[in-house]
Design an enzyme around this catalytic site. Structure first.
Site, PDB file in Angstrom:
ATOM      1  N   HIS A  64      -2.563   6.589   3.870  1.00 20.98           N
ATOM      2  CA  HIS A  64      -2.810   5.186   4.099  1.00 20.98           C
ATOM      3  C   HIS A  64      -3.994   4.985   4.786  1.00 20.98           C
ATOM      4  CE1 HIS A  64      -2.082   1.477   6.224  1.00 20.98           C
ATOM      5  NE2 HIS A  64      -1.778   0.881   4.909  1.00 20.98           N
ATOM      6  N   SER A  83       0.761  -1.364   0.147  1.00 21.29           N
ATOM      7  CA  SER A  83      -0.045  -0.113   0.026  1.00 21.29           C
ATOM      8  C   SER A  83       0.795   1.347   0.040  1.00 21.29           C
ATOM      9  CB  SER A  83      -1.039   0.081   1.120  1.00 21.29           C
ATOM     10  OG  SER A  83      -1.788  -1.058   1.188  1.00 21.29           O
ATOM     11  N   ARG A  95       1.111   8.404   5.921  1.00 22.30           N
ATOM     12  CA  ARG A  95       0.179   7.429   6.791  1.00 22.30           C
ATOM     13  C   ARG A  95      -1.409   8.100   6.840  1.00 22.30           C
ATOM     14  NH1 ARG A  95       1.063   2.970   9.484  1.00 22.30           N
ATOM     15  NH2 ARG A  95       3.263   2.872   9.040  1.00 22.30           N
TER      16      ARG A  95
END
Length: 221
Positions: A49, A23, A46
């Site tokens: 994500h 990912s 992040r």
């Protein structure tokens, strides 16, 4: 109704242990190295994500030197105070505990609920008052309640509270934008998701990004 043949859809074969790494590889590939600040990059990535939302590339705002300051605070045992049990659950408490920190959320406390009802205000407001009584260095990670940010600003203005930093990423439509802008005007290190977007998952993701950066630094030593 047309029946879908599952064999018409092609899935990428990825081992469960490799999904997160894959990912992040996709995110990095789509960003095409547009993030030049290597201290901010893991935090932005992040957040993306966690949400699959590339708007965080533009939405996340950082005060000068905030990443370094929050790292130093964590290393010195700072605790993290959140405004939801969801954010508390999502923060990696094992990593934080390595440096002597804990994660707190007072939203479900009975005394907070009773006092909020008595005062006619939100639990988030009372939770910030309760946090102010802790004799600990604190980073606030707010992902849901703009009233928590407003109360933090008031406590700072009154000299009652001096946070190590504020992660201000509440999501919503009522007073959310205004509360975030208020924090960005305060004399406090901040990471803020400007606009309406955010959430408890984003608050936890940013905390974890900071913690994982420190872990990587430890492992490289």
């Amino acid at each position: 109704m047309k029946e879908t043949n599952r064999h018409e859809i092609q899935f990428e074969i990825v081992k469960p242990t490799e999904i997160e790494a894959r990912s992040f590889a996709i995110i990095k590939e789509e960003l095409k190295d547009v993030i030049t600040d290597q201290k901010k990059a893991p935090i932005i990535m992040r957040a993306i994500h966690t949400t699959a939302d590339f708007d965080y590339l533009e939405n996340l705002c950082f005060s000068e030197g905030v990443v370094e300051r929050l790292h130093k605070s964590i290393l010195n045992g700072a605790c993290i105070v959140t405004d939801t049990q969801m954010a508390k659950a999502g923060i990696n408490k094992t990593e934080l505990a390595k440096y002597g920190g804990e994660v707190f959320c007072f939203m479900s406390d009975e005394d907070v609920a009773l006092l909020a009802k008595e005062k006619g205000c939100t639990r988030a407001t009372v939770s910030m008052d309760k946090a102010a009584t802790l004799n600990r260095p604190m980073i606030f990670a707010i992902g849901n309640a703009p009233t928590a940010l407003v109360r933090l600003y008031e406590l700072m203005e009154d000299g009652v509270l001096s946070p190590e930093g504020i992660i201000g990423v509440p999501v919503g439509f009522v007073n959310v934008v205004e509360a975030k802008e208020l924090i960005m005007k305060a004399d406090v290190p901040y990471i803020v998701a400007r606009g309406r977007k955010g959430g408890s998952n984003v608050a936890a993701a940013i905390c974890n990004a900071l913690l994982y950066q420190l872990r990587e630094q430890d492992e490289s030593c």
